[in-house]
Design a protein around this motif. Structure first.
Motif, mmCIF file in Angstrom:
data_model
loop_
_atom_site.group_PDB
_atom_site.id
_atom_site.type_symbol
_atom_site.label_atom_id
_atom_site.label_comp_id
_atom_site.label_asym_id
_atom_site.label_seq_id
_atom_site.Cartn_x
_atom_site.Cartn_y
_atom_site.Cartn_z
ATOM 1 N N GLU A 1 0.841 -1.198 0.000
ATOM 2 C CA GLU A 1 0.000 0.000 0.000
ATOM 3 C C GLU A 1 0.877 1.250 0.000
ATOM 4 N N LYS A 2 0.787 2.034 -1.055
ATOM 5 C CA LYS A 2 1.637 3.221 -1.204
ATOM 6 C C LYS A 2 0.984 4.485 -0.649
ATOM 7 N N ARG A 3 -0.311 4.436 -0.424
ATOM 8 C CA ARG A 3 -1.008 5.621 0.091
ATOM 9 C C ARG A 3 -0.893 5.717 1.604
ATOM 10 N N ALA A 4 -1.081 6.919 2.117
ATOM 11 C CA ALA A 4 -1.220 7.109 3.561
ATOM 12 C C ALA A 4 -2.700 6.965 3.901
ATOM 13 N N LEU A 5 -3.027 5.951 4.698
ATOM 14 C CA LEU A 5 -4.413 5.734 5.096
ATOM 15 C C LEU A 5 -4.670 6.543 6.360
ATOM 16 N N THR A 6 -5.526 7.553 6.253
ATOM 17 C CA THR A 6 -5.597 8.550 7.322
ATOM 18 C C THR A 6 -6.824 8.456 8.213
ATOM 19 N N ASP A 7 -7.805 7.623 7.875
ATOM 20 C CA ASP A 7 -8.984 7.530 8.748
ATOM 21 C C ASP A 7 -9.476 6.094 8.806
ATOM 22 N N ASP A 8 -10.411 5.852 9.719
ATOM 23 C CA ASP A 8 -10.929 4.499 9.943
ATOM 24 C C ASP A 8 -11.498 3.888 8.674
ATOM 25 N N ALA A 9 -12.254 4.680 7.936
ATOM 26 C CA ALA A 9 -12.910 4.145 6.742
ATOM 27 C C ALA A 9 -11.884 3.626 5.745
ATOM 28 N N GLN A 10 -10.830 4.395 5.515
ATOM 29 C CA GLN A 10 -9.782 3.969 4.595
ATOM 30 C C GLN A 10 -9.059 2.731 5.111
ATOM 31 N N VAL A 11 -8.693 2.766 6.391
ATOM 32 C CA VAL A 11 -7.944 1.656 6.971
ATOM 33 C C VAL A 11 -8.746 0.369 6.899
ATOM 34 N N LEU A 12 -9.998 0.415 7.325
ATOM 35 C CA LEU A 12 -10.809 -0.799 7.385
ATOM 36 C C LEU A 12 -11.167 -1.308 5.995
ATOM 37 N N ALA A 13 -11.384 -0.396 5.059
ATOM 38 C CA ALA A 13 -11.680 -0.834 3.697
ATOM 39 C C ALA A 13 -10.481 -1.553 3.082
ATOM 40 N N ARG A 14 -9.299 -1.068 3.375
ATOM 41 C CA ARG A 14 -8.094 -1.663 2.801
ATOM 42 C C ARG A 14 -7.704 -2.959 3.492
ATOM 43 N N LEU A 15 -7.986 -3.071 4.788
ATOM 44 C CA LEU A 15 -7.461 -4.185 5.577
ATOM 45 C C LEU A 15 -8.505 -5.186 6.030
#
Length: 324
Positions: free
Chosen positions: A36-50
């Motif tokens: 993952e090259k992006r900076a995941l900055t909030d819960d929604a991004q983190v949980l969607a990716r992981l």
């Protein structure tokens, strides 16, 4: 352990180099590795990716994994952090969920080197002079010579010791403070033990922070301590942002009651482009580069692959959380 293909996500691969820094093929057909090259900055991004990740490799403390976030990752079985400590991971919550947390080796030298890049950059006004030269200017500033000046260290662990050795090589007088530092250990390191933290801030021409962040040290460098600094002194922080009261530091920099600050760690990372620190001419800021070197990344990701391979064989290594 089943033979089904597992999903591994390596976070914060900003430079797109993690794949080349280790032999990920060693994991064979058992694990599908994603970077993952992006900076995941909030819960929604983190949980969607992981959400479907069985294994996560977290780069330092950039992505918090508290109890709520761990609970929202039901498939997670192994969480690898670069380095052998990560205050952003709730170890007890991980243990309660049966998640193994493991760490990796790392080197202290890169952070010590960057500390000196910031000290030299500030004391000789390198950025302003280099940019000015490209704009047609010649010799705009008067640098501060380091020889004979006082280097004050807050913390004298592995990185602090390396910074002290370079300070002595420059001919500086080195003093250090730590709540557990005694005269014998200071003498062994070739530094003078400061009588107090206040003395360090009052006398030093350059103050460099190398303390660990814990409840006792959070906000340690407050307005009172910053107010004790010489108007000609610089504050360097390549350790942890939480050691410093950021608002108090910004106020002092704006008022020019201190000469400047060299900062590599921030309360919000990545730092927003409109952050107040970036608008100050007496700040030399770098984007948390202290650990970002080829040898450190080779250690991080080489060990991460080993951690995953060992876990696949039911013999996890470098485990950081209580037995699960």
């Amino acid at each position: 352990m089943s033979n089904s293909r597992l999903r591994c996500v390596v976070l914060d691969d900003y430079q797109a180099v993690a794949a080349a820094m280790a032999d990920w093929d060693r994991l064979g057909a058992r694990v599908a590795v994603e970077f993952e090259k992006r900076a995941l900055t909030d819960d929604a991004q983190v949980l969607a990716r992981l959400a479907d990740a069985d294994i996560i490799v977290a780069n330092r403390e950039r992505t918090p994994f508290d109890a709520a976030r761990l609970a929202a990752l039901p498939k997670l079985k192994l969480l690898v952090t670069t380095g052998m400590g990560n205050a952003a991971i709730d170890m007890e919550a991980a243990s309660a969920r049966g998640i193994i947390v493991s760490g990796t080796g790392n080197a202290g030298a890169p952070t010590a080197e960057l500390t000196w890049a910031l000290i030299l950059g500030l004391s000789r006004q390198i950025v302003r002079e280099a940019n000015g030269l490209k704009e047609g200017h010649w010799q705009q500033t008067l640098g501060m010579a380091l020889k004979g000046k006082i280097l004050g260290l807050v913390g004298l662990g592995r990185v602090g010791l390396a910074v002290a050795a370079i300070g002595r090589a420059f001919g500086m007088q080195v003093m250090a403070w730590s709540p557990r530092l005694d005269d014998a250990r200071a003498a062994e390191a070739g530094v003078r033990r400061a009588a107090s933290l206040e003395e360090t801030f009052e006398k030093a021409d350059v103050i460099s922070l190398h303390a660990t962040l814990n409840p006792a040290s959070r906000g340690l460098v407050d307005a009172g301590l910053i107010g004790r600094m010489k108007p000609s002194a610089y504050l360097i922080n390549t350790s942890r942002a939480g050691l410093v009261d950021e608002a108090a530091l910004i106020a002092a920099l704006k008022a020019k009651t201190i000469a400047g600050a060299g900062i590599d760690v921030f309360h919000i990372e990545p730092l927003p482009a409109d952050h107040g620190l970036l608008a100050l001419p007496n700040v030399l800021a770098t984007p948390h580069l202290g650990y970002v070197t080829d040898d450190n990344y080779a250690a991080y990701f080489g060990d991460a692959v080993e951690n995953i391979a060992s876990w696949l064989e039911n013999r996890p290594v470098r485990v950081l959380n209580p037995a699960v």
